[in-house]
Design a protein around this motif. Structure first.
Motif, PDB file in Angstrom:
ATOM      1  N   UNK A 182       0.823  -1.207   0.000  1.00  0.00           N
ATOM      2  CA  UNK A 182       0.000   0.000   0.000  1.00  0.00           C
ATOM      3  C   UNK A 182       0.856   1.255   0.000  1.00  0.00           C
ATOM      4  N   UNK A 183       1.899   1.267   0.815  1.00  0.00           N
ATOM      5  CA  UNK A 183       2.782   2.433   0.868  1.00  0.00           C
ATOM      6  C   UNK A 183       3.554   2.611  -0.439  1.00  0.00           C
ATOM      7  N   UNK A 184       3.860   1.511  -1.112  1.00  0.00           N
ATOM      8  CA  UNK A 184       4.534   1.604  -2.411  1.00  0.00           C
ATOM      9  C   UNK A 184       3.629   2.300  -3.419  1.00  0.00           C
ATOM     10  N   UNK A 185       2.351   1.932  -3.435  1.00  0.00           N
ATOM     11  CA  UNK A 185       1.406   2.590  -4.343  1.00  0.00           C
ATOM     12  C   UNK A 185       1.280   4.077  -4.009  1.00  0.00           C
ATOM     13  N   UNK A 186       1.214   4.385  -2.717  1.00  0.00           N
ATOM     14  CA  UNK A 186       1.121   5.793  -2.300  1.00  0.00           C
ATOM     15  C   UNK A 186       2.375   6.567  -2.686  1.00  0.00           C
ATOM     16  N   UNK A 187       3.520   5.907  -2.607  1.00  0.00           N
ATOM     17  CA  UNK A 187       4.768   6.573  -2.983  1.00  0.00           C
ATOM     18  C   UNK A 187       4.777   6.912  -4.463  1.00  0.00           C
ATOM     19  N   UNK A 188       4.273   6.009  -5.299  1.00  0.00           N
ATOM     20  CA  UNK A 188       4.171   6.293  -6.730  1.00  0.00           C
ATOM     21  C   UNK A 188       3.256   7.499  -6.977  1.00  0.00           C
ATOM     22  N   UNK A 189       2.151   7.546  -6.254  1.00  0.00           N
ATOM     23  CA  UNK A 189       1.236   8.676  -6.421  1.00  0.00           C
ATOM     24  C   UNK A 189       1.882   9.983  -5.973  1.00  0.00           C
ATOM     25  N   UNK A 190       2.691   9.918  -4.929  1.00  0.00           N
ATOM     26  CA  UNK A 190       3.391  11.115  -4.452  1.00  0.00           C
ATOM     27  C   UNK A 190       4.391  11.603  -5.507  1.00  0.00           C
ATOM     28  N   UNK A 191       5.108  10.672  -6.104  1.00  0.00           N
ATOM     29  CA  UNK A 191       6.072  11.048  -7.150  1.00  0.00           C
ATOM     30  C   UNK A 191       5.352  11.649  -8.355  1.00  0.00           C
TER      31      UNK A 191
END
Length: 391
Positions: A252-261
């Motif tokens: 989940x945090x990996x997906x959120x990190x992509x969205x942040x980038x």
């Protein structure tokens, strides 16, 4: 008020038993039930996830809102379950000040009109920043905070419960061990034949009675141990399942990190676009009004210059740039610092090394994304984005 003395006494006794067991373990005077290696790895991974998530969350907060007072205000509004008031960004405030100053100086003056133009650009940059902050908060900060304040608190609670049950289990083991030793000692004394001349028969009877009492104590301790072991195993399984869920948290945090980038990339792209538009608008200003300005994007002035000198031959053609025929203008050259290494694609370009200083200038008919760069006897086209223009 319902005050249950027995419950309070039982709770105090349980707390005291756990404290004694914990102290004896620390002093090496009691055995400790060890968890399996896989379980220990899960707990270590969970602790690592919590620590780094907390650090990333705090630093992202600082990145998005550098003002500590504003962060405290937002925290208080959140704890009071109230919506924080909308706050103007620094870019929007700067743009507003510039436009207010332009009205004071006179929007028809060169300085006033430029302040108006730059102020409008700063307001657009501020609006883009506000959108970026909102998007990042929703897509990145909120999931991290939800983990720290939700999932991690649940994991910590279950781990504390597991530790308490482990202390209870080890206390039961110690109690059973002590009861068995006492039973064996009593049985030993009971097997000895009584000497009626030197020992009273009553002592023999008491020894047999003590052995029976210790047997009952052993049975009770064994029952308590079975109950404690069952509760411990059940809690260990619950805690294990929660700890294994850390893998889903990482996903989940990996997906959120992509969205942040993606949000960051979109924000910086908007900023780059607005600044390019601003450069073009400022570059089209009258050079007589701004004699020292260096226009990177002087497309309109180039067209005007080409029309005025239509019959004058120029060494630079719109279709083909002949570097060897290009001459530096008498005025309008500037020094530039190279930001990154650049390898020339062909003979018309100039290779660059990071941190070196070169002389740059533009010529009529040249692409606005390029400049002519000179380094000693070497000369060629260089990309604007690789340079920091110096005054």
């Amino acid at each position: 008020m319902d005050f249950n003395v027995k419950k309070l006494a039982s709770g105090a006794g349980l707390f005291f038993t756990r404290a004694v067991q914990f102290t004896e373990e620390k002093l090496g005077q009691a055995e400790k039930t060890e968890l399996d290696a896989h379980f220990e790895n899960l707990m270590s991974r969970a602790d690592c996830t919590k620590n780094w998530t907390e650090k990333i969350y705090r630093q992202t907060e600082v990145l998005l809102q550098p003002n500590p007072s504003a962060r405290i205000e937002e925290f208080l509004y959140e704890k009071l379950d109230r919506k924080a008031p909308s706050r103007i960004t620094n870019g929007e405030l700067l743009g507003q000040y510039m436009q207010d100053a332009a009205r004071e100086f006179g929007p028809g003056t060169p300085y006033g009109s430029t302040l108006t133009t730059v102020g409008e650009c700063e307001r657009r940059l501020g609006a883009a920043e506000r959108d970026f902050l909102q998007t990042s908060t929703i897509s990145f900060l909120s999931p991290l905070r939800n983990f720290l304040e939700g999932d991690w608190k649940t994991i910590s609670k279950e781990r504390r419960l597991l530790e308490n049950l482990r202390l209870d289990l080890d206390a039961c083991k110690a109690r059973l061990k002590k009861a068995k030793l006492s039973e064996a000692k009593a049985a030993c004394e009971g097997e000895m034949a009584p000497d009626f001349q030197e020992t009273r028969p009553r002592n023999y009877v008491l020894s047999a009675s003590a052995s029976a009492l210790w047997s009952e104590e052993v049975e009770k301790a064994e029952h308590e141990l079975r109950v404690a072991q069952t509760e411990f195993d059940r809690q260990a399984e619950v805690t294990r399942l929660l700890l294994e869920g850390i893998s889903s948290t990482h996903v989940n945090h990996l997906r959120c990190l992509h969205e942040f980038v993606e949000a960051q990339a979109a924000f910086y792209k908007q900023c780059h676009f607005h600044m390019q538009e601003l450069q073009k608008e400022l570059g089209s200003s009258d050079e007589d009004v701004l004699p020292n300005a260096f226009a990177l994007n002087s497309g309109q002035s180039m067209v005007a210059a080409g029309t005025a000198a239509e019959d004058i031959s120029s060494p630079v053609e719109k279709e083909t740039l002949k570097i060897e025929e290009v001459q530096a203008p008498a005025t309008g050259t500037r020094k530039a610092k190279v930001l990154y290494d650049y390898d020339a694609a062909d003979s018309s370009e100039l290779s660059l090394l990071a941190d070196e200083l070169i002389t740059v200038y533009t010529v009529p008919g040249m692409d606005s994304d390029w400049l002519i760069g000179e380094r000693g006897n070497q000369k060629g086209k260089v990309p604007v984005t690789y340079l920091e223009l110096l005054s």
